[in-house]
Design an enzyme around this catalytic site. Structure first.
Site, short mmCIF file in Angstrom:
data_model
loop_
_atom_site.label_atom_id
_atom_site.label_comp_id
_atom_site.label_asym_id
_atom_site.label_seq_id
_atom_site.Cartn_x
_atom_site.Cartn_y
_atom_site.Cartn_z
N GLU A 1 39.53 -78.34 83.11
CA GLU A 1 38.25 -79.03 83.07
C GLU A 1 38.38 -80.29 82.20
O GLU A 1 38.94 -80.21 81.12
CB GLU A 1 37.15 -78.14 82.48
N GLY B 1 37.04 -76.42 71.81
CA GLY B 1 36.92 -75.06 71.27
C GLY B 1 37.58 -74.01 72.13
O GLY B 1 38.40 -73.22 71.66
N GLU C 1 36.52 -71.62 79.75
CA GLU C 1 36.06 -70.42 80.45
C GLU C 1 36.78 -70.12 81.75
O GLU C 1 36.18 -69.50 82.65
CB GLU C 1 34.56 -70.57 80.73
N ASN C 2 38.05 -70.50 81.91
CA ASN C 2 38.79 -70.21 83.15
C ASN C 2 38.51 -68.78 83.61
O ASN C 2 38.48 -67.85 82.82
CB ASN C 2 40.29 -70.34 82.90
N HIS D 1 29.99 -67.55 74.29
CA HIS D 1 29.77 -68.71 75.16
C HIS D 1 30.71 -68.68 76.37
O HIS D 1 30.26 -68.79 77.51
CB HIS D 1 29.97 -69.99 74.34
N GLU D 2 31.99 -68.52 76.12
CA GLU D 2 32.94 -68.56 77.24
C GLU D 2 32.73 -67.37 78.16
O GLU D 2 32.80 -67.48 79.38
CB GLU D 2 34.39 -68.62 76.74
N GLU E 1 26.44 -76.00 80.88
CA GLU E 1 26.65 -76.07 79.42
C GLU E 1 25.35 -75.86 78.64
O GLU E 1 25.32 -75.10 77.68
CB GLU E 1 27.33 -77.38 79.03
#
Ligand code: B3K
Ligand code: ZN
Length: 898
Positions: free
Chosen positions: A125, A265, A268-269, A301-302, A324
């Site tokens: 990304e 940070g 999220e793959n 978050h991920e 996001e």
């Protein structure tokens, strides 16, 4: 640089669906650091919803093209060029195989496939996949992926990719392979692979519907003892998404991998999250309470992206906030629920306060400068520059407003409809808004402006009490004030602002609320007013006494509220407001006002003085044992120098520093006995506990220590800090003690105690890169003095053997800390900070444009500073503009200078 004059500007309005679709992708990697061969076999067909194109254009960067075949036969009309590959006159539907070579060992950009610590990692990304193979590298092209990895077994014993492991085995010449399959269609930006010498902490859990899931946290072997917290955070995230949103983990296996060279940070793959080590590794000796909290938030978050981002993704990058903003909102709610459950409002408020503080300090500043853009931007040159506070944090506030308007249940209904409609699709922010509107039977057309208008809205409030009629009217006016030109052109009309309000009586209790036209007062003493016009009056009836308004409770919208409170009224709110957020807010308003007055005086050389009533208001918070320690710490922390400087008509960092230091010293000296008592009372003896309560005690105690370090005679603070440093069994206490020692001695040009502690800290943690980052950061952000400017310390540290510009965490710990978190020193009148900044932006530009562009942003507000500083900044920006090569940095400095 007007958008129209700029080549290579990508515009939202130009969106067109892709001419071709790719349904399946089979990737084969022969992993060799300097020369990795990638074979990519795709099923391609024409997109029925797009106009006809005879050529097939694939994106590709930094690739060596080898060959192409179509349906098994060599295809000669393939032309590789700087931006990719063009295939002439392709059939309507075909199998395409492309072979190319890339060089991960030399890839210092950390985008695409790269080597870190001898292992392979990817970051795709936003547009990194095209650095791995030729592809339609855009989020609205979704395919299922199978991935075969081949590598030396001795060097890369672990081979990971997205989804489920199908097969693994031996190959000749000491090589081995693994084959992975991701059953879910995904855009290329969610692809990932990892190969190397790693070990995992493993856990098996059952998901809500009873299916067994394998969870793994992969790290280098020496870090295995720092993975427990990340694993616990992952398990908590899985549980939370099930219970709060009914969303279950959809894969049999979920992996987190930590890497020490990483641009941001985490990522999220699908099924294979890759994380900066900073957001995975923690034990009490190496990580602070803040680190523990950040890890929980980022792991959450991920993980939450698996639904908000991966199952439903973005149609194009202008929709970035769709995933996001929503996912930040979800991680904020997760952290608040973890800290306070659904009902402990005070504990939830501490999280809210921390988030709002970041928003106001960073996003409001972004909105006031040349990078101002709407939550859904209209154009960009380099998409990586738009992973911003606006897209993330303001985007999260926009999502939060739906929940404020519709309540938790209404918000949940909207989310359910969103997934029902769009699971498996690439969609837009409008699709999300429509789902929320339809599920709640509302027309949210006006709410769209939150996505399209840049700048921070201002709401001014006028109130009037009619004692005879017992009516209290609140008139709200909205506008943007004098905003940055970049924002002004987006502003078209009034917003729908959910404006939460309470009325407080003379005894400090909330009054019952009844709006004109209502038959009786509501039970709730906070009301969300739907403020939709430029000016609107809301009238409360049966108001028996003149109330004090508590405005924008819990920060119900990302706006600036203007209301002329007196100092006494603020002190009253600080003492009584039932809304914990607004209690904190009252203290901040009081402090900000005082500090800005003092900064104005400091700027003109007028002697400084602080009103006793302000000291008294702070003293009450400090000694109020009914308040939680975590809350008291937040309330007693003064607004940051950066935030204050931004509030001045002309930013003057030196004056702000002088004013803030003056107040800190005054509070330290006047309340010395109270600080000491609080310091003693909130010690946390015994084994370290990572609970919110224990961390609240540590935070308050360490704040007390930092105030004590301001005393005119700091001997006592030095004694306490040295003892705390030596006895500490956790990083929170040890680093706070070190920081107090550094600051206590700053005025005298340093002390033996501070130097000894610094040296000890380095020796103790030499083998822990994340702790050495702290060692650099503490020195870069320390207070300086005329005899000892921090720039000199920073320059010396640049030559330290442990410094490495190629490692983003290390670069951030020293360079960014100095340029972005030590304003008084960075903005030295002699321009030494700016010269340093220019050197580093230029050096980083050649290594890692994404990181360089972040650093470049530290001068973007240059026009708002005092004339001398402004000139120095402009010169530095011009120097950078004349030398940089990357699109990333160029966009930032050109927008700043325009
Ligand atoms: N989605 C990634 C950010 C990617 C940044 C690319 N420059 C991490 C996150 O927001 O979860
Ligand atoms: Zn994210």
């Amino acid at each position: 640089m007007a958008d129209t004059a700029t080549p290579n500007v990508i515009r939202r309005a130009d969106y067109a669906p892709p001419a071709f679709l790719i349904d399946t992708v089979a990737l084969e990697f022969d992993l060799i650091p300097e020369r990795t061969v990638v074979r990519n076999t795709m099923r391609v067909r024409r997109n029925p919803d797009a106009s006809h194109a005879s050529n097939f254009e694939l994106m590709g960067e930094q690739l060596e093209f080898v060959n192409a075949t179509i349906d098994g036969a060599p295809f000669a009309q393939a032309h590789a060029h700087e931006h990719g590959l063009t295939l002439d006159n392709v059939p309507d539907s075909f199998e395409l195989t492309l072979t190319s070579i890339c060089n991960p060992a030399e890839n210092t950009t950390l985008s695409g496939l790269y080597v870190s610590g001898g292992n392979f990692f990817t970051q795709c990304e936003a547009e990194g996949f095209r650095r791995i193979t030729y592809f339609l590298d855009r989020p609205d092209v979704m395919a299922t992926f199978t991935v075969t990895l081949r590598a030396s077994k001795a060097d890369y014993p672990v081979l990971l990719s997205n989804g489920n492991l199908l097969e693994e085995g031996e190959l000749p010449d000491g090589r081995h392979f693994a084959r992975w399959e991701d059953p879910f269609r995904k855009p290329s930006y969610l692809f990932a692979l990892v190969a190397g010498k790693l070990v995992a902490l493993e856990e098996r859990v059952k998901s809500g519907s009873g299916k067994e899931k394998l969870l793994q946290v992969w790290v280098e072997p020496h870090d295995l003892d720092k993975t427990r917290h990340a694993m616990d955070s992952l398990i908590n995230s899985i549980r939370w998404d099930e219970s709060r949103f009914g969303l279950e983990l959809d894969l049999d296996r979920f992996m987190i991998v930590a890497v020490s060279d990483f641009n941001m940070g985490a990522m999220e793959n699908k099924g294979l999250n890759i994380f900066n080590t900073k957001y995975v590794l923690a034990n009490p000796e190496t990580a602070t309470d803040t680190d523990f909290a950040n890890i929980e938030a980022v792991v959450g978050h991920e993980y939450f992206h698996n639904w908000t981002g991966n199952r439903v993704t973005c149609r194009d990058w202008f929709q970035l906030s769709l995933k996001e903003g929503l996912t930040v909102f979800r991680d904020q709610e997760f952290s608040a629920d973890m800290a306070g459950g659904a009902t402990d409002e005070a504990a939830r408020a501490t999280k809210r306060i921390e988030d709002v503080r970041v928003l106001r300090q960073m996003q409001f500043a972004e909105d006031a400068g040349p990078m101002a853009h709407p939550v859904r931007p209209e154009s960009y040159v380099e998409i990586n520059n738009f992973y911003t506070m606006t897209v993330y944090e303001k985007g999260s506030e926009v999502v939060r407003m739906y929940q404020t308007l519709f309540g938790r249940d209404g918000f949940r209904k909207g989310m359910d409809l969103y997934f029902k409609r769009h699971d498996g699709q690439a969609v837009t922010c409008d699709d999300f808004r429509h789902a929320l509107a339809d599920a709640n039977g509302r027309d949210l057309a006006q709410f769209e402006r939150w996505y399209s208008q840049a700048g921070t809205p201002r709401v001014s409030v006028r109130t009037q009490y009619d004692a005879a009629q017992q009516r209290y009217s609140v008139t709200l006016t909205q506008g943007y004030g004098d905003t940055a030109p970049a924002a002004r052109e987006t502003q078209k009309g009034p917003l729908l602002i959910p404006f939460a309000i309470g009325l407080i009586g003379k005894d400090g209790h909330d009054l019952a609320l009844q709006l004109e036209g209502e038959t009786r007062a509501s039970e709730a003493t906070t009301r969300v007013l739907e403020f939709t016009q430029t000016e609107q009056t809301f009238t409360f009836v049966n108001v028996a006494q003149e109330p004090l308004p508590s405005l924008l409770r819990n920060f119900s919208a990302p706006v600036i509220v203007e209301y002329d409170y007196s100092a006494d009224q603020l002190a009253f709110l600080l003492a009584h407001d039932s809304d914990p957020f607004n209690r904190w807010e009252a203290g901040q308003r009081l402090a900000t006002r005082e500090l800005l007055t003092l900064a104005g005086r400091a700027a003109t050389g007028v002697p400084l003085q602080l009103d006793d009533s302000v000291v008294a208001a702070f003293a009450r918070v400090l000694t109020d044992e009914t308040l939680s320690p975590a809350f008291r710490e937040l309330a007693l922390m003064l607004p940051s120098e950066a935030y204050l400087a931004e509030q001045m008509a002309e930013s003057n960092p030196a004056a702000v520093h002088a004013a803030r230091q003056f107040v800190r010293k005054r509070l330290a000296n006047a309340l010395r006995a109270d600080w000491l008592a609080v310091y003693e009372k909130h010690r946390t003896p015994g084994a370290y506990e990572a609970t919110p309560e224990a961390s609240g005690h540590r935070a308050l105690k360490n704040l007390a220590l930092s105030y004590l370090a301001e005393l005119d005679d700091p001997a006592e603070a030095v004694r306490l800090a040295s003892a705390q440093y030596d006895a500490a069994n956790n990083m929170t206490d040890r680093s706070a003690a070190l920081s107090a020692l550094l600051n206590a001695s700053a005025a005298n040009g340093g002390s033996v105690e501070a130097q000894q502690a610094l040296d000890d800290f380095y020796r103790r943690f030499e083998k822990e890169p994340l702790v050495i980052d702290k060692w650099f950061a503490l020195q870069a952000t320390q207070r300086g003095s005329a005899q000892r400017p921090v720039i000199e310390i920073v320059r010396k540290l640049m030559a330290h053997p442990a410094f490495n510009l190629k490692n983003p965490n290390r670069a951030r710990s020293l360079i960014f800390s100095f340029c972005a978190a030590n304003p008084a020193q960075f903005h030295a009148e002699d321009g030494s900070g700016y010269a340093f900044w220019a050197e580093q932006v230029i050096a980083l530009d050649a290594i890692n444009p994404q990181v360089a562009a972040r650093l470049a942003r530290s001068l973007e507000l240059w026009r708002r500073f005092t004339p001398t500083l402004r000139d120095g900044m402009r010169a530095a920006l011009e120097k950078v503009a004349s030398q940089v090569k990357s699109r990333d940095v160029r966009e930032i400095v050109e927008k700043a200078l325009a």
